[in-house]
Write a protein that holds these residues in place. Structure first.
Motif, PDB file in Angstrom:
ATOM      1  N   THR A  90       0.831  -1.209   0.000  1.00 57.10           N
ATOM      2  CA  THR A  90       0.000   0.000   0.000  1.00 57.10           C
ATOM      3  C   THR A  90       0.863   1.256   0.000  1.00 57.10           C
ATOM      4  O   THR A  90       0.587   2.227  -0.723  1.00 57.10           O
ATOM      5  N   LYS A 100       2.487   1.918  -3.469  1.00 56.87           N
ATOM      6  CA  LYS A 100       1.529   2.450  -4.440  1.00 56.87           C
ATOM      7  C   LYS A 100       1.294   3.931  -4.207  1.00 56.87           C
ATOM      8  O   LYS A 100       1.176   4.718  -5.161  1.00 56.87           O
ATOM      9  N   HIS A 101       1.221   4.345  -2.938  1.00 62.89           N
ATOM     10  CA  HIS A 101       0.962   5.750  -2.635  1.00 62.89           C
ATOM     11  C   HIS A 101       2.210   6.624  -2.802  1.00 62.89           C
ATOM     12  O   HIS A 101       2.138   7.728  -3.348  1.00 62.89           O
ATOM     13  N   PRO A 125       3.683   7.076  -7.118  1.00 68.68           N
ATOM     14  CA  PRO A 125       2.555   7.009  -8.049  1.00 68.68           C
ATOM     15  C   PRO A 125       2.952   7.075  -9.514  1.00 68.68           C
ATOM     16  O   PRO A 125       2.101   6.927 -10.383  1.00 68.68           O
ATOM     17  N   ALA A 175       6.255  11.841  -2.300  1.00 71.25           N
ATOM     18  CA  ALA A 175       4.979  11.702  -1.604  1.00 71.25           C
ATOM     19  C   ALA A 175       5.296  11.283  -0.177  1.00 71.25           C
ATOM     20  O   ALA A 175       6.423  10.870   0.137  1.00 71.25           O
ATOM     21  N   ALA A 190       3.877   9.738   3.911  1.00 72.42           N
ATOM     22  CA  ALA A 190       2.973   8.966   4.765  1.00 72.42           C
ATOM     23  C   ALA A 190       3.515   9.012   6.185  1.00 72.42           C
ATOM     24  O   ALA A 190       4.689   9.349   6.417  1.00 72.42           O
ATOM     25  N   LEU A 221      -1.803   8.013   5.025  1.00 74.40           N
ATOM     26  CA  LEU A 221      -1.309   8.406   3.712  1.00 74.40           C
ATOM     27  C   LEU A 221      -1.648   9.872   3.472  1.00 74.40           C
ATOM     28  O   LEU A 221      -2.823  10.255   3.503  1.00 74.40           O
ATOM     29  N   PRO A 223      -2.594  12.782   1.367  1.00 81.24           N
ATOM     30  CA  PRO A 223      -3.093  12.929  -0.010  1.00 81.24           C
ATOM     31  C   PRO A 223      -2.166  13.812  -0.848  1.00 81.24           C
ATOM     32  O   PRO A 223      -1.688  14.848  -0.382  1.00 81.24           O
ATOM     33  N   HIS A 224      -1.925  13.393  -2.058  1.00 81.59           N
ATOM     34  CA  HIS A 224      -1.031  14.162  -2.926  1.00 81.59           C
ATOM     35  C   HIS A 224      -1.544  15.590  -3.110  1.00 81.59           C
ATOM     36  O   HIS A 224      -0.762  16.552  -3.093  1.00 81.59           O
TER      37      HIS A 224
END
Length: 465
Positions: free
Chosen positions: A16, A19-20, A23, A29, A31, A52, A54-55
């Motif tokens: 997970t 993937k975040h 991207p 990015a 978390a 996570l 958010p972008h």
């Protein structure tokens, strides 16, 4: 050198995060990891929850920098403060550089003191590169920084990323299976072997000679009837009624030195045994009870430890009034935290657990079926099964090697369970996707009370710090 600080992920969590954090747009990015503790003395953190970022919530995302709202840290504090958990701020380096930059250092110096003002003795930061490798570090309240020695991921594959194997922003190549480099790595790892009898003694022998430090957990003593299938046991051991684990730790010391084998002459259901297993990097479960497998399942899920379970059986049938062998079978299950567990796979059931309980506490009211020992339907005091045990234990250990050093031609996901029949000269395997995923009990809960979520394991004064 053994790892002093370890950060452990379940494979599903790592997937997970990848993937975040990556991207595909080439920008950083972020978390937040909320981590629980494992039993002391080892400092081993397990990733319990993730937030996570958010972008679109980030005010800035570039290939080498990211700025995101502090409100998400406040959310993490609200979650972590109640249980005294550890917060680790994770972001990606899409360019692949596995070093903390000056920008990262400045960000930590600005943000982490605010975490310590809120609560806690340790918090940290981490980076992830496009190949999924994670490097982490922890700070204390005075902002002294220590590297996380080992980051582990227990998924379809098992990953070990060592801080001291990173040079100039690049991690060294993984060892090749069955080589001296593999042994040098396993020499830094610890394995819990639960049950040190027929299959367990063979598993412990292999683990110790492959390089592991081995925590041996078994409350039973050696009897004369055990001598034909417990490695290293002697007639003198049986006469003295020695604990199996003490005998085996002594045998390991004879070729590896003192302290490599750690004897734990307790049942796996006892708190001290659970805490010692919870400090290990891998669990090999070689018990013959459903309760033992339940506890092993819970330890693996609670502390994010990969679990390998083995079972053997020789079913029989009656042919013209004569007992005959129907098959000679072995089973190896690999359980990854957050995946299907041994309960999902019907290795143990509520009915079976209840039957074991009745058999133990009130045998007079329980009409036991004739299921003694290995050979179902044929009571045997000293079954001659060492060849079957050898076959199963070797498959168990090779399953570990395949997961960590990846020599299979197919995906490891296809081998969540392997079953072999010596009678049919056949072997079958089952994918992780073949099993229906049930409730993941105690996932990454770490050292919270009651231990493993079992009221019977509530901390008492005997175990108070």
């Amino acid at each position: 050198m053994k790892p002093v600080v370890t950060l452990a992920f379940a494979g599903v969590t790592h997937k997970t995060l990848m993937k975040h954090l990556l991207p595909g747009d080439g920008y950083e990015a972020a978390a937040i990891l909320i981590c629980a503790h494992s039993p002391l003395p080892r400092r081993r953190l397990v990733v319990q929850q993730t937030i996570l970022i958010p972008h679109e919530a980030c005010s800035r995302r570039t290939p080498d920098a990211i700025v995101w709202p502090g409100a998400y840290i406040e959310d993490a504090i609200d979650i972590a403060e109640r249980e005294g958990l550890v917060i680790v701020l994770l972001h990606s380096h899409p360019g692949g550089w596995l070093e903390f930059s000056e920008v990262d250092d400045a960000s930590d110096a600005r943000v982490l003191p605010g975490l310590f003002q809120a609560f806690g003795e340790h918090h940290g930061s981490a980076i992830m590169t496009p190949d999924g490798v994670i490097r982490a570090r922890l700070y204390d309240a005075n902002m002294n920084c220590d590297p996380v020695d080992l980051v582990t991921v227990a998924g379809d594959d098992i990953s070990f990323w060592w801080n001291d194997h990173i040079s100039n922003g690049v991690t060294s190549k993984r060892p090749l299976a069955f080589t001296g480099d593999m042994t040098r790595e396993t020499n830094r790892l610890s394995a819990a072997v639960i049950g040190v009898s027929g299959t367990g003694s063979i598993t412990a022998e292999q683990a110790s000679r492959l390089g592991f430090s081995v925590t041996l957990i078994d409350s039973d003593r050696i009897e004369k009837k055990n001598l034909n299938r417990i490695l290293n046991s002697t007639s003198e051991d049986a006469e003295k009624n020695r604990f199996k684990v003490e005998m085996f730790a002594e045998a390991i010391a004879s070729h590896r030195g003192d302290g490599v084998g750690v004897p734990v002459p307790l049942a796996i259901g006892e708190r001290e045994a659970i805490e010692l297993a919870g400090q290990c990097d891998v669990i090999f479960c070689c018990v013959d009870s459903q309760e033992g497998r339940l506890i092993a399942d819970l330890i693996a899920s609670t502390f994010l430890i990969p679990l390998f379970d083995v079972g053997v059986t020789i079913p029989t049938f009656i042919d013209d009034g004569v007992t005959a062998i129907a098959d000679v079978c072995g089973r190896i299950d690999y359980v990854q935290p957050g995946g299907s567990n041994l309960a999902d796979r019907k290795v143990y059931t509520s009915e079976g657990l209840r039957a074991e309980y009745l058999r133990k506490v009130d045998p007079d009211t329980f009409h036991e079926e004739v299921e003694a020992g290995y050979i179902k339907g044929l009571p045997e005091e000293a079954p001659s099964v060492i060849t079957l045990n050898m076959r199963a234990s070797a498959a168990l250990m090779n399953e570990f090697i395949a997961r960590v050093y990846r020599f299979r031609q197919e995906s490891n996901r296809l081998y969540a369970r392997t079953m072999f029949s010596l009678a049919a000269c056949d072997e079958d395997h089952y994918s992780e996707d073949d099993f229906k995923l049930g409730d993941s009990r105690n996932f990454a809960m770490g050292l919270t009370e009651p231990l493993l979520g079992l009221l019977s394991l509530r901390r008492t004064k005997r175990y108070a710090a």
